[in-house]
Design a protein around this motif. Structure first.
Motif, PDB file in Angstrom:
ATOM      1  N   HIS A 158       0.891  -1.168   0.000  1.00 50.16           N
ATOM      2  CA  HIS A 158       0.000   0.000   0.000  1.00 50.16           C
ATOM      3  C   HIS A 158       0.926   1.213   0.000  1.00 50.16           C
ATOM      4  CE1 HIS A 158      -3.147   2.816   1.141  1.00 50.16           C
ATOM      5  NE2 HIS A 158      -2.427   3.192   2.171  1.00 50.16           N
ATOM      6  N   VAL A 159       0.883   2.009  -1.063  1.00 47.44           N
ATOM      7  CA  VAL A 159       1.832   3.128  -1.161  1.00 47.44           C
ATOM      8  C   VAL A 159       1.155   4.471  -0.874  1.00 47.44           C
ATOM      9  CG1 VAL A 159       3.409   1.932  -2.730  1.00 47.44           C
ATOM     10  CG2 VAL A 159       1.542   3.318  -3.677  1.00 47.44           C
ATOM     11  N   GLY A 160      -0.058   4.411  -0.346  1.00 45.13           N
ATOM     12  CA  GLY A 160      -0.779   5.644  -0.022  1.00 45.13           C
ATOM     13  C   GLY A 160      -2.176   5.562  -0.592  1.00 45.13           C
ATOM     14  N   ARG A 161      -3.021   6.513  -0.182  1.00 47.56           N
ATOM     15  CA  ARG A 161      -4.369   6.531  -0.726  1.00 47.56           C
ATOM     16  C   ARG A 161      -4.347   7.142  -2.121  1.00 47.56           C
ATOM     17  NH1 ARG A 161      -7.403   9.672   3.982  1.00 47.56           N
ATOM     18  NH2 ARG A 161      -5.774  11.110   3.340  1.00 47.56           N
ATOM     19  N   HIS A 163      -6.834   6.133  -5.728  1.00 47.73           N
ATOM     20  CA  HIS A 163      -8.093   5.831  -6.426  1.00 47.73           C
ATOM     21  C   HIS A 163      -9.203   5.538  -5.399  1.00 47.73           C
ATOM     22  CE1 HIS A 163     -10.634   3.847  -9.451  1.00 47.73           C
ATOM     23  NE2 HIS A 163     -10.582   2.724  -8.783  1.00 47.73           N
ATOM     24  N   THR A 164      -8.815   4.956  -4.248  1.00 47.11           N
ATOM     25  CA  THR A 164      -9.725   4.719  -3.118  1.00 47.11           C
ATOM     26  C   THR A 164      -8.911   4.899  -1.834  1.00 47.11           C
ATOM     27  OG1 THR A 164      -9.231   2.355  -2.840  1.00 47.11           O
ATOM     28  CG2 THR A 164     -10.922   2.911  -4.464  1.00 47.11           C
ATOM     29  N   ALA A 165      -9.527   4.554  -0.702  1.00 47.21           N
ATOM     30  CA  ALA A 165      -8.801   4.628   0.572  1.00 47.21           C
ATOM     31  C   ALA A 165      -7.908   3.410   0.792  1.00 47.21           C
ATOM     32  CB  ALA A 165      -9.799   4.717   1.726  1.00 47.21           C
ATOM     33  N   GLY A 166      -8.055   2.375  -0.039  1.00 48.48           N
ATOM     34  CA  GLY A 166      -7.347   1.122   0.250  1.00 48.48           C
ATOM     35  C   GLY A 166      -6.665   0.478  -0.931  1.00 48.48           C
ATOM     36  N   ASP A 167      -6.051   1.270  -1.813  1.00 47.90           N
ATOM     37  CA  ASP A 167      -5.372   0.678  -2.965  1.00 47.90           C
ATOM     38  C   ASP A 167      -4.090  -0.013  -2.541  1.00 47.90           C
ATOM     39  OD1 ASP A 167      -6.974   2.101  -5.157  1.00 47.90           O
ATOM     40  OD2 ASP A 167      -6.261   3.760  -3.918  1.00 47.90           O
ATOM     41  N   ALA A 168      -3.803  -1.131  -3.181  1.00 55.43           N
ATOM     42  CA  ALA A 168      -2.508  -1.777  -3.000  1.00 55.43           C
ATOM     43  C   ALA A 168      -2.102  -2.409  -4.326  1.00 55.43           C
ATOM     44  CB  ALA A 168      -2.572  -2.820  -1.888  1.00 55.43           C
ATOM     45  N   ALA A 203       2.213  12.100  -3.604  1.00 53.96           N
ATOM     46  CA  ALA A 203       3.001  11.099  -2.870  1.00 53.96           C
ATOM     47  C   ALA A 203       2.777   9.670  -3.360  1.00 53.96           C
ATOM     48  CB  ALA A 203       2.674  11.202  -1.378  1.00 53.96           C
ATOM     49  N   THR A 204       1.527   9.308  -3.641  1.00 54.70           N
ATOM     50  CA  THR A 204       1.236   7.921  -4.005  1.00 54.70           C
ATOM     51  C   THR A 204       1.879   7.564  -5.345  1.00 54.70           C
ATOM     52  OG1 THR A 204      -0.779   7.925  -2.694  1.00 54.70           O
ATOM     53  CG2 THR A 204      -0.644   6.283  -4.448  1.00 54.70           C
ATOM     54  N   LEU A 205       1.680   8.394  -6.349  1.00 57.44           N
ATOM     55  CA  LEU A 205       2.321   8.101  -7.645  1.00 57.44           C
ATOM     56  C   LEU A 205       3.840   8.250  -7.556  1.00 57.44           C
ATOM     57  CD1 LEU A 205      -0.084   9.525 -10.391  1.00 57.44           C
ATOM     58  CD2 LEU A 205       0.175   7.166  -9.595  1.00 57.44           C
ATOM     59  N   ASP A 206       4.330   9.149  -6.706  1.00 57.12           N
ATOM     60  CA  ASP A 206       5.785   9.267  -6.504  1.00 57.12           C
ATOM     61  C   ASP A 206       6.364   7.932  -6.040  1.00 57.12           C
ATOM     62  OD1 ASP A 206       5.733  11.929  -7.184  1.00 57.12           O
ATOM     63  OD2 ASP A 206       5.969  12.677  -5.123  1.00 57.12           O
ATOM     64  N   ARG A 207       5.663   7.306  -5.076  1.00 59.76           N
ATOM     65  CA  ARG A 207       6.183   6.047  -4.528  1.00 59.76           C
ATOM     66  C   ARG A 207       6.136   4.926  -5.568  1.00 59.76           C
ATOM     67  NH1 ARG A 207       2.834   7.348   0.124  1.00 59.76           N
ATOM     68  NH2 ARG A 207       4.086   8.699   1.450  1.00 59.76           N
ATOM     69  N   LEU A 208       5.085   4.904  -6.378  1.00 67.99           N
ATOM     70  CA  LEU A 208       5.038   3.882  -7.442  1.00 67.99           C
ATOM     71  C   LEU A 208       6.175   4.107  -8.436  1.00 67.99           C
ATOM     72  CD1 LEU A 208       1.288   3.352  -8.466  1.00 67.99           C
ATOM     73  CD2 LEU A 208       2.750   1.877  -7.067  1.00 67.99           C
TER      74      LEU A 208
END
Ligand SMILES: [Zn+2]
Length: 311
Positions: A158-161, A163-168, A203-208
């Motif tokens: 899970h790299v952050g919220r 598309h939803t609260a629980g993407d992994a 942050a989420t796309l940065d981590r991906l």
């Protein structure tokens, strides 16, 4: 002139294609419909997302059986959306795994989402009566989980919220292959109706991106290179900037919508489900600008937003 609701008139079957990205790493992509995949170890198979109904899941399993007879012991759900999870019973997996946010949202809004999604996109729910009820994961994790499939380790993160609260996502560090779920799309509009847009687009796309994927199996669209991440981000930020600007100028939701359409259409107008997503994406972005959490989409709210914006 009003447009037909969401994808209610999209009735043309898509062709799914099985693609072996590396030995034992399989994508089953569907011309813009939701993708699924699998990773095959010496002892067990990990299936990635379930499709919308057990009948459709069974079609994919039959294809998978053409290349492996190992048991599908693990089913991983990238997020809570009905179209990804409700075929789960066909796998008969011992472990149904998801992020904690997905487990929670299935409990909280799974029923409403089931109804909303079947009305929005009935073609994806062929044989809807074969669904035995909501899918509830029996393993939930907060950050990461490592699975040993026998001679092959798989990482779930899970790299952050977003598309939803629980993407992994599923990450294979050796092959540098990423199964991103709907956090990344390829030539398909990202759906933002349940999104945390600011976090997703930063942050989420940065981590991906920092994982450094060579190949991405996106939520929708063909298997892609790392380029799919900046392209998805560009869509998110174009919409987000347009909505914030128009909202600041005091526009109505309809004004905000038209501003967003004008900003997005030249670059993204030919992406799959562009028209379907646009009203829900704009409505959510406006809510996030105003500080609200993602609302629960019901059939009534769907219809009201569609009528207000797409007519
Ligand atoms: Zn989704």
């Amino acid at each position: 002139m009003s447009k037909p609701f969401a994808s209610s008139t999209d009735l043309e079957e898509k062709r799914s294609t099985l693609q072996e990205l590396a030995p034992g790493v399989v994508a089953y992509t569907a011309e813009g419909d939701p993708n699924v995949g699998a990773v095959i170890g010496d002892d067990a198979v990990l299936a990635i997302d379930a499709r919308a109904t057990p009948v459709l899941a069974k079609e994919w399993l039959d294809e998978l059986r053409g290349i492996t007879d190992k048991p599908v012991r693990y089913l991983f759900l990238t997020h809570y959306h009905a179209v990804r999870v409700l075929g789960a019973s066909a796998f008969d997996a011992e472990w149904v795994i998801a992020h904690e946010g997905t487990r929670r949202w299935i409990l909280e809004r799974g029923e409403q989402d089931f109804e909303s999604e079947t009305r929005r996109f009935p073609r994806l729910f062929r044989d809807v009566e074969s669904i035995p009820g909501l899918t509830h994961p029996n393993v939930a994790f907060a950050h990461s989980l490592r699975l040993d499939l026998g001679g092959r380790e798989v990482e779930l993160h899970h790299v952050g919220r977003g598309h939803t609260a629980g993407d992994a996502c599923v990450w294979l560090p050796e092959e540098r292959i990423l199964f991103s779920g709907d956090l990344v799309e390829a030539r398909a509009a990202p759906y933002m109706g349940d999104a945390f847009i600011e976090e997703w687009s930063t942050a989420t796309l940065d981590r991906l991106e920092a994982l450094g994927p060579k190949t991405i199996v996106p939520g929708r669209g063909p298997a892609a290179t790392g380029e799919a991440i900046p392209e998805t981000r560009e869509y998110l930020l174009t919409l987000w900037d347009a909505v914030r600007g128009a909202h600041r100028r005091g526009g109505t939701l309809k004004d905000v919508f038209e501003t967003a359409r004008a900003a997005l259409e030249p670059r993204f107008g030919d992406w799959w489900i562009f028209e379907h997503c646009l009203p829900f994406n704009v409505a959510r972005a406006r809510d996030e600008v105003e500080g609200h959490p993602p609302q629960v989409w019901t059939a009534e709210k769907d219809a009201a937003v569609w009528t207000e914006l797409q007519s």
